[in-house]
Design a protein around this motif. Structure first.
Motif, short mmCIF file in Angstrom:
data_model
loop_
_atom_site.label_atom_id
_atom_site.label_comp_id
_atom_site.label_asym_id
_atom_site.label_seq_id
_atom_site.Cartn_x
_atom_site.Cartn_y
_atom_site.Cartn_z
N MET A 185 0.80 -1.22 0.00
CA MET A 185 0.00 0.00 0.00
C MET A 185 0.84 1.27 0.00
N ARG A 186 1.94 1.26 0.73
CA ARG A 186 2.73 2.49 0.83
C ARG A 186 3.47 2.79 -0.47
N GLU A 187 3.45 1.85 -1.42
CA GLU A 187 4.06 2.08 -2.73
C GLU A 187 3.07 2.64 -3.75
N LEU A 188 1.80 2.75 -3.36
CA LEU A 188 0.75 3.15 -4.29
C LEU A 188 0.27 4.57 -4.01
N GLU A 189 0.33 5.42 -5.00
CA GLU A 189 -0.10 6.80 -4.80
C GLU A 189 -1.61 6.92 -4.62
N GLU A 190 -2.33 5.87 -5.02
CA GLU A 190 -3.79 5.89 -4.87
C GLU A 190 -4.23 5.60 -3.43
N VAL A 191 -3.27 5.21 -2.57
CA VAL A 191 -3.57 4.79 -1.21
C VAL A 191 -2.98 5.73 -0.18
N GLU A 192 -3.76 6.01 0.84
CA GLU A 192 -3.25 6.67 2.04
C GLU A 192 -3.27 5.64 3.16
N CYS A 193 -2.09 5.29 3.68
CA CYS A 193 -2.01 4.33 4.79
C CYS A 193 -2.50 5.04 6.05
N TYR A 194 -3.76 4.85 6.33
CA TYR A 194 -4.40 5.71 7.34
C TYR A 194 -4.38 5.14 8.76
N ALA A 195 -4.87 3.89 8.92
CA ALA A 195 -5.00 3.37 10.29
C ALA A 195 -4.80 1.87 10.34
N VAL A 196 -4.43 1.38 11.52
CA VAL A 196 -4.32 -0.05 11.78
C VAL A 196 -4.89 -0.33 13.16
N ALA A 197 -5.53 -1.48 13.32
CA ALA A 197 -6.09 -1.85 14.61
C ALA A 197 -5.67 -3.26 14.98
N SER A 198 -5.36 -3.42 16.26
CA SER A 198 -5.04 -4.72 16.83
C SER A 198 -5.65 -4.75 18.22
N ARG A 199 -5.91 -5.95 18.74
CA ARG A 199 -6.39 -6.05 20.12
C ARG A 199 -5.30 -5.64 21.10
N ASP A 200 -4.08 -5.57 20.60
CA ASP A 200 -2.92 -5.16 21.40
C ASP A 200 -2.46 -3.80 20.89
N ILE A 201 -2.69 -2.74 21.63
CA ILE A 201 -2.38 -1.39 21.17
C ILE A 201 -0.90 -1.22 20.87
N TYR B 285 5.23 0.88 9.14
CA TYR B 285 4.72 1.02 7.77
C TYR B 285 4.19 2.41 7.44
N GLY B 286 4.29 3.34 8.37
CA GLY B 286 3.90 4.71 8.07
C GLY B 286 2.42 5.00 8.10
N PHE B 287 1.69 4.33 8.97
CA PHE B 287 0.25 4.61 9.13
C PHE B 287 0.06 5.77 10.10
N HIS B 288 -0.96 6.56 9.85
CA HIS B 288 -1.19 7.75 10.66
C HIS B 288 -1.71 7.42 12.06
N LYS B 289 -2.57 6.42 12.14
CA LYS B 289 -3.24 6.14 13.41
C LYS B 289 -3.14 4.66 13.79
N MET C 147 -11.43 1.79 15.77
CA MET C 147 -10.97 2.17 14.44
C MET C 147 -12.13 2.37 13.49
N LEU C 148 -13.12 1.48 13.57
CA LEU C 148 -14.25 1.56 12.66
C LEU C 148 -15.16 2.75 12.95
N ALA C 149 -15.03 3.31 14.15
CA ALA C 149 -15.80 4.50 14.49
C ALA C 149 -15.17 5.76 13.91
N ASP C 150 -13.95 5.63 13.38
CA ASP C 150 -13.25 6.75 12.75
C ASP C 150 -13.89 7.02 11.39
N GLU C 151 -14.53 8.16 11.25
CA GLU C 151 -15.27 8.47 10.03
C GLU C 151 -14.37 8.63 8.81
N ALA C 152 -13.08 8.87 9.02
CA ALA C 152 -12.18 9.07 7.88
C ALA C 152 -11.85 7.78 7.15
N VAL C 153 -12.00 6.64 7.83
CA VAL C 153 -11.69 5.35 7.21
C VAL C 153 -12.66 5.07 6.06
#
Length: 329
Positions: free
Chosen positions: A24-40, A50-54, A62-68
């Motif tokens: 994803m980070r190689e694609l200009e069409e993608v913004e690496c925005y967020a990642v979620a795990s049960r372990d913060i 990997y350069g994700f913002h959140k 994460m799913l409550a984040d309207e930007a996703v």
């Protein structure tokens, strides 16, 4: 006017999530925005690597984040159904790792919910989206090896020590992890007019399939012989047997090149395949394109294609006596 990059979130932070993030980070069409795990802490480490913002310590947060905009699901097979439901209920588009669910019934319910909420949901069988698919089919249509009556496909890895592979509660076994690729290979290149399906299986001590051989008989007399397993390393080849030679696909899981042999078994042509980031970009880019066009399924992996494969795997597991706790969901 250039379209803005799609904000993608990854649900789950394991190995396959890392592979997709690197793509994803190689694609200009993608913004690496967020990642979620049960372990913060795991999510934070992943986001930093990997350069994700959140980074989120729960999927729900994460799913409550309207930007996703689009969620890639990278959890074990057994959890895909419930995690896709969470995403759909949150109004998010979904690209879900294979196997899509553990049963056809679950897949049908997911597609029903997706239609109800007007979101795109598609299965990440990367080989379905690759340009190699059309290249292979065009060669077969040209008759480069004459009339083709048989194909074989082998895909086995030494992965029996992995927890997600061996445990029924994680929907383990060869079929859902690697056998799904051999089934898709046959369906992509021979079609679905199957009149008979036969198989042989060897189960592990935990009750999942350790290795299997599946034979698909087509109404026109063609045969597809498919081998998959978790104990030994295979050549990963797909081979088409024709009246004027044979064609070898090097690595059905991510085709590298195509070799064409004549009736003297002499290599007469080698066809390189297009350069790529790593092969995963095609499913990501098609999913984004379909979302931007307002489509609710991807043409390379239609909902009916997913349902067809899930039904085949349901019937195979029933024959073998392989059951997962998640089947009842």
């Amino acid at each position: 006017m250039k379209k803005s990059a799609t904000k993608i979130a990854i649900l789950g932070a394991g190995n396959i999530a890392g592979t997709l993030a690197a793509t994803m980070r190689e694609l200009e069409e993608v913004e690496c925005y967020a990642v979620a795990s049960r372990d913060i802490k795991k999510a934070q480490a992943f986001a930093k690597q990997y350069g994700f913002h959140k980074a989120y310590g729960s999927y729900e947060e994460m799913l409550a984040d309207e930007a996703v905009e689009l969620v890639y699901i990278a959890t074990p097979h057994s959890h895909h159904y419930q995690h896709m439901k969470l995403c759909i209920e949150a109004g998010k588009h979904v690209l879900c790792e294979k196997a899509f669910t553990t049963t056809r019934a679950q897949a049908e319910e997911i597609f029903r919910l997706a239609k109800e909420r007007d979101v795109l949901v598609t299965e990440a069988i990367w080989t379905r989206y690759m340009p190699s698919r059309k290249i292979i089919n065009d060669l077969l249509a040209e008759g480069v090896i004459g009339e083709v009556k048989t194909l074989t496909a082998n895909l086995s890895y030494v992965i029996s020590a992995k927890e997600r592979i061996i445990r029924p509660e994680l929907a383990g076994g060869a079929l859902l992890d690697v056998g799904v690729y051999t089934l898709n290979f046959a369906l992509m290149h021979f079609g679905n007019r199957i009149v008979k399906k036969q198989s042989v299986v060897h189960l592990t001590e935990t009750g999942v399939d350790g290795q299997n051989v599946i034979t698909l008989s087509y109404e026109d007399g063609r045969l597809a012989i498919l081998n998959s397993g978790i104990h030994g390393l295979s050549d990963r080849q797909g081979i088409f047997y024709g009246s004027e030679g044979f064609m070898v696909i090097e690595n059905i899981n991510n085709p590298q090149e195509i070799k064409i042999y004549n009736t003297k078994r002499e290599l007469c042509r080698t066809i390189p395949l297009p350069e790529q980031v790593n092969g995963y970009e095609y499913e990501i880019l098609e999913t984004i394109d379909c979302i931007q066009k307002g489509q609710r399924e991807c043409p390379s992996m239609r909902h009916e294609d997913t349902l067809e494969v899930m039904e085949m795997m349901d019937s195979l597991r029933k024959e073998w006596g392989v059951r997962y706790p998640s089947d009842a969901e």
